[in-house]
Write a protein that holds these residues in place. Structure first.
Motif, PDB file in Angstrom:
ATOM      1  N   LEU A 111       0.830  -1.206   0.000  1.00  0.00           N
ATOM      2  CA  LEU A 111       0.000   0.000   0.000  1.00  0.00           C
ATOM      3  C   LEU A 111       0.862   1.253   0.000  1.00  0.00           C
ATOM      4  O   LEU A 111       0.582   2.214  -0.737  1.00  0.00           O
ATOM      5  N   ALA A 112       1.922   1.271   0.809  1.00  0.00           N
ATOM      6  CA  ALA A 112       2.807   2.439   0.872  1.00  0.00           C
ATOM      7  C   ALA A 112       3.474   2.685  -0.477  1.00  0.00           C
ATOM      8  O   ALA A 112       3.594   3.840  -0.928  1.00  0.00           O
ATOM      9  N   ILE A 113       3.913   1.618  -1.142  1.00  0.00           N
ATOM     10  CA  ILE A 113       4.564   1.768  -2.446  1.00  0.00           C
ATOM     11  C   ILE A 113       3.571   2.244  -3.503  1.00  0.00           C
ATOM     12  O   ILE A 113       3.886   3.107  -4.327  1.00  0.00           O
ATOM     13  N   ILE A 114       2.361   1.687  -3.468  1.00  0.00           N
ATOM     14  CA  ILE A 114       1.337   2.081  -4.438  1.00  0.00           C
ATOM     15  C   ILE A 114       0.960   3.548  -4.263  1.00  0.00           C
ATOM     16  O   ILE A 114       0.828   4.299  -5.247  1.00  0.00           O
ATOM     17  N   VAL A 115       0.790   3.981  -3.020  1.00  0.00           N
ATOM     18  CA  VAL A 115       0.441   5.381  -2.769  1.00  0.00           C
ATOM     19  C   VAL A 115       1.569   6.307  -3.234  1.00  0.00           C
ATOM     20  O   VAL A 115       1.327   7.384  -3.789  1.00  0.00           O
ATOM     21  N   ALA A 116       2.829   5.885  -3.023  1.00  0.00           N
ATOM     22  CA  ALA A 116       3.966   6.673  -3.506  1.00  0.00           C
ATOM     23  C   ALA A 116       3.934   6.781  -5.031  1.00  0.00           C
ATOM     24  O   ALA A 116       4.178   7.855  -5.596  1.00  0.00           O
ATOM     25  N   ALA A 117       3.619   5.668  -5.695  1.00  0.00           N
ATOM     26  CA  ALA A 117       3.522   5.673  -7.161  1.00  0.00           C
ATOM     27  C   ALA A 117       2.402   6.611  -7.615  1.00  0.00           C
ATOM     28  O   ALA A 117       2.562   7.357  -8.592  1.00  0.00           O
ATOM     29  N   LEU A 118       1.286   6.586  -6.910  1.00  0.00           N
ATOM     30  CA  LEU A 118       0.157   7.460  -7.267  1.00  0.00           C
ATOM     31  C   LEU A 118       0.517   8.930  -7.065  1.00  0.00           C
ATOM     32  O   LEU A 118       0.131   9.790  -7.863  1.00  0.00           O
ATOM     33  N   ALA A 119       1.259   9.215  -5.991  1.00  0.00           N
ATOM     34  CA  ALA A 119       1.675  10.602  -5.739  1.00  0.00           C
ATOM     35  C   ALA A 119       2.597  11.090  -6.852  1.00  0.00           C
ATOM     36  O   ALA A 119       2.450  12.207  -7.364  1.00  0.00           O
ATOM     37  N   GLY A 120       3.570  10.262  -7.233  1.00  0.00           N
ATOM     38  CA  GLY A 120       4.460  10.630  -8.332  1.00  0.00           C
ATOM     39  C   GLY A 120       3.706  10.747  -9.642  1.00  0.00           C
ATOM     40  O   GLY A 120       3.975  11.653 -10.453  1.00  0.00           O
ATOM     41  N   ALA A 121       2.738   9.842  -9.852  1.00  0.00           N
ATOM     42  CA  ALA A 121       1.931   9.890 -11.079  1.00  0.00           C
ATOM     43  C   ALA A 121       1.119  11.175 -11.146  1.00  0.00           C
ATOM     44  O   ALA A 121       0.988  11.790 -12.217  1.00  0.00           O
ATOM     45  N   LEU A 122       0.555  11.591 -10.014  1.00  0.00           N
ATOM     46  CA  LEU A 122      -0.204  12.843  -9.972  1.00  0.00           C
ATOM     47  C   LEU A 122       0.698  14.026 -10.297  1.00  0.00           C
ATOM     48  O   LEU A 122       0.305  14.935 -11.045  1.00  0.00           O
ATOM     49  N   TRP A 123       1.923  13.996  -9.778  1.00  0.00           N
ATOM     50  CA  TRP A 123       2.869  15.092 -10.038  1.00  0.00           C
ATOM     51  C   TRP A 123       3.312  15.090 -11.501  1.00  0.00           C
ATOM     52  O   TRP A 123       3.713  16.110 -12.032  1.00  0.00           O
ATOM     53  N   GLY A 124       3.251  13.938 -12.150  1.00  0.00           N
ATOM     54  CA  GLY A 124       3.543  13.876 -13.574  1.00  0.00           C
ATOM     55  C   GLY A 124       2.332  14.204 -14.433  1.00  0.00           C
ATOM     56  O   GLY A 124       2.471  14.691 -15.561  1.00  0.00           O
ATOM     57  N   PHE A 125       1.147  13.931 -13.895  1.00  0.00           N
ATOM     58  CA  PHE A 125      -0.087  14.192 -14.642  1.00  0.00           C
ATOM     59  C   PHE A 125      -0.258  15.675 -14.946  1.00  0.00           C
ATOM     60  O   PHE A 125      -0.692  16.040 -16.056  1.00  0.00           O
ATOM     61  N   ILE A 126       0.099  16.534 -14.009  1.00  0.00           N
ATOM     62  CA  ILE A 126      -0.136  17.979 -14.176  1.00  0.00           C
ATOM     63  C   ILE A 126       0.632  18.534 -15.372  1.00  0.00           C
ATOM     64  O   ILE A 126       0.036  19.151 -16.259  1.00  0.00           O
ATOM     65  N   PRO A 127       1.958  18.352 -15.460  1.00  0.00           N
ATOM     66  CA  PRO A 127       2.654  18.841 -16.668  1.00  0.00           C
ATOM     67  C   PRO A 127       2.216  18.106 -17.930  1.00  0.00           C
ATOM     68  O   PRO A 127       2.215  18.692 -19.023  1.00  0.00           O
ATOM     69  N   GLY A 128       1.835  16.830 -17.795  1.00  0.00           N
ATOM     70  CA  GLY A 128       1.342  16.100 -18.961  1.00  0.00           C
ATOM     71  C   GLY A 128       0.055  16.696 -19.500  1.00  0.00           C
ATOM     72  O   GLY A 128      -0.115  16.845 -20.716  1.00  0.00           O
ATOM     73  N   LEU A 129      -0.844  17.052 -18.595  1.00  0.00           N
ATOM     74  CA  LEU A 129      -2.103  17.668 -18.996  1.00  0.00           C
ATOM     75  C   LEU A 129      -1.872  19.033 -19.642  1.00  0.00           C
ATOM     76  O   LEU A 129      -2.466  19.356 -20.682  1.00  0.00           O
ATOM     77  N   LEU A 130      -0.996  19.829 -19.039  1.00  0.00           N
ATOM     78  CA  LEU A 130      -0.703  21.158 -19.585  1.00  0.00           C
ATOM     79  C   LEU A 130      -0.043  21.052 -20.959  1.00  0.00           C
ATOM     80  O   LEU A 130      -0.305  21.865 -21.851  1.00  0.00           O
ATOM     81  N   LYS A 131       0.811  20.036 -21.128  1.00  0.00           N
ATOM     82  CA  LYS A 131       1.454  19.818 -22.427  1.00  0.00           C
ATOM     83  C   LYS A 131       0.426  19.396 -23.474  1.00  0.00           C
ATOM     84  O   LYS A 131       0.422  19.893 -24.605  1.00  0.00           O
ATOM     85  N   ALA A 132      -0.468  18.478 -23.087  1.00  0.00           N
ATOM     86  CA  ALA A 132      -1.428  17.926 -24.043  1.00  0.00           C
ATOM     87  C   ALA A 132      -2.501  18.938 -24.429  1.00  0.00           C
ATOM     88  O   ALA A 132      -2.852  19.073 -25.606  1.00  0.00           O
ATOM     89  N   ARG A 133      -3.015  19.653 -23.446  1.00  0.00           N
ATOM     90  CA  ARG A 133      -4.153  20.532 -23.706  1.00  0.00           C
ATOM     91  C   ARG A 133      -3.748  21.928 -24.176  1.00  0.00           C
ATOM     92  O   ARG A 133      -4.412  22.526 -25.024  1.00  0.00           O
ATOM     93  N   PHE A 134      -2.667  22.455 -23.599  1.00  0.00           N
ATOM     94  CA  PHE A 134      -2.329  23.857 -23.868  1.00  0.00           C
ATOM     95  C   PHE A 134      -0.952  24.031 -24.489  1.00  0.00           C
ATOM     96  O   PHE A 134      -0.498  25.164 -24.672  1.00  0.00           O
ATOM     97  N   ARG A 135      -0.268  22.896 -24.783  1.00  0.00           N
ATOM     98  CA  ARG A 135       1.060  22.917 -25.400  1.00  0.00           C
ATOM     99  C   ARG A 135       2.078  23.729 -24.585  1.00  0.00           C
ATOM    100  O   ARG A 135       2.971  24.368 -25.127  1.00  0.00           O
ATOM    101  N   VAL A 136       1.928  23.680 -23.264  1.00  0.00           N
ATOM    102  CA  VAL A 136       2.909  24.286 -22.378  1.00  0.00           C
ATOM    103  C   VAL A 136       4.095  23.339 -22.287  1.00  0.00           C
ATOM    104  O   VAL A 136       3.926  22.142 -22.005  1.00  0.00           O
ATOM    105  N   HIS A 137       5.300  23.831 -22.503  1.00  0.00           N
ATOM    106  CA  HIS A 137       6.465  22.946 -22.584  1.00  0.00           C
ATOM    107  C   HIS A 137       6.702  22.254 -21.239  1.00  0.00           C
ATOM    108  O   HIS A 137       6.759  22.897 -20.191  1.00  0.00           O
ATOM    109  N   GLU A 138       6.849  20.936 -21.312  1.00  0.00           N
ATOM    110  CA  GLU A 138       6.959  20.148 -20.081  1.00  0.00           C
ATOM    111  C   GLU A 138       8.232  20.443 -19.303  1.00  0.00           C
ATOM    112  O   GLU A 138       8.269  20.282 -18.077  1.00  0.00           O
TER     113      GLU A 138
END
Length: 349
Positions: A111-138
């Motif tokens: 559970l601790a490892i999975i939650v850590a992965a989810l936290a890192g994934a969330l931190w990666g999701f934000i620049p990914g979303l900005l790159k995909a939707r608004f072409r903000v450089h990652e």
């Protein structure tokens, strides 16, 4: 020489390491130190004692995962400079689960490892979303998010997880990656089960990118977004998914530190450096899973072995940082090395 054409991506990093070590030897000579004695001390610092071997493997564990995070994004046409921030949030998330819950080990540790992965994934999701939707450089977004991660986690530690303290409580034993067997085999080094997780992650990256349809789609988007779009692929979704997976790898790297090496989280005055070193590991490893493993071992060995250089050879361990920088420089100069190899090949005809 057919072998050069086939294995040129392997030959270039090897040449870069050799040139880096030779240049480091030259720096030692100019500085008045014996390079043979210096590198002998470096070797003994890596392989001369079971403790040093264990500590090298312990250090290469997060390097594998941060290298995979950078390599995965790069394979899909993205440059994730935010691995450092993703490591930090993953570290804190893993420790929070390790401290806040009282569960059996078979549930608590995963559970601790999975939650850590989810936290890192969330931190990666934000620049990914900005790159995909608004072409903000990652690159810009991920660099800024490193600082947000650093100061936000510091504030959470002081204001939420503790009552004004700079360090959290230690995690429960049921969330620990520590291994009594590894400790006994390596003279009580800090080697832990995380190395198994890191190697499994390398296999997952290889399998996902090389053996699945989704991996082919992600690589196609990285190779040419326009061509991928015209062939019917969802480019925006692929960009977001790539950053999420990359962030998950980095978050797990943070868990390796929080659950294995340190077993707590503390306020940091600066970055850990693990995420930034991951960029060099991925570069040296040619952005391949197997290459990242060997590059992580090299970097971990150099870092650990450097501590022995002042003791045995009176050589400042900062010289190893110069050697690492030179290796990275020569890897970055791979086009020049490739040109030399091709000229050498033509000269043999």
């Amino acid at each position: 020489m057919k072998i050069i054409n086939r294995y040129i991506n392997l030959i270039i990093p090897v040449i870069a390491v050799i040139l880096g070590l030779l240049s480091g030897a030259l720096v030692m000579l100019v500085s008045g130190y014996d390079p043979i004695l210096g590198y002998g001390a470096l070797w003994n610092g890596i392989f001369g004692d079971p403790y040093n071997i264990g500590d090298t493997i312990r250090l290469m564990t997060p390097y594998i995962l941060t290298g995979l995070a950078v390599a995965f994004a790069f394979k899909t046409g993205l440059f994730n400079i935010g691995v450092e921030g993703q490591v930090i949030v993953g570290w804190l998330a893993a420790v929070w689960v390790g401290v806040a819950f009282d569960l059996p080990k078979i549930i608590h540790l995963p559970l601790a490892i999975i939650v850590a992965a989810l936290a890192g994934a969330l931190w990666g999701f934000i620049p990914g979303l900005l790159k995909a939707r608004f072409r903000v450089h990652e690159v810009i977004v991920t660099i800024m998010m490193n600082y947000i991660a650093l100061y936000a986690t510091n504030a959470i530690i002081q204001s939420v997880l503790t009552k004004g303290s700079d360090t959290t409580d230690e995690i429960a034993a049921t969330a620990s990656l520590r291994s009594g067997t590894f400790e006994m085999l390596t003279n009580y080094s800090r080697m832990h089960y995380g190395i198994i997780i890191a190697l499994a992650a390398a296999f997952i990256m290889w399998f996902l990118l090389e053996r699945t349809t989704k991996g082919y789609e992600l690589r196609a988007v990285g190779f040419n977004q326009d061509a991928a779009h015209y062939s019917g692929m969802n480019v925006n979704r692929s960009i977001i998914l790539s950053m999420v997976i990359s962030g998950a790898f980095a978050g797990i790297a943070g868990a390796m530190e929080g659950l294995g090496t340190f077993q707590y989280a503390s306020v940091k005055s600066g970055f850990t450096g693990i995420g930034f070193d991951g960029i060099a590991v991925a570069l040296l490893g040619g952005n391949t899973a197997i290459g990242v493993i060997f590059a992580a071992f090299l970097f971990g060995g150099l870092k650990v072995g450097a501590l022995n250089m002042p003791l045995e050879a009176n050589v400042p361990n900062e010289l190893v940082e110069i050697v690492i920088a030179l290796i990275i420089f020569f890897v970055a100069s791979s086009y020049f090395i490739r040109w030399l190899l091709l000229r050498f090949k033509k000269g043999e005809k």
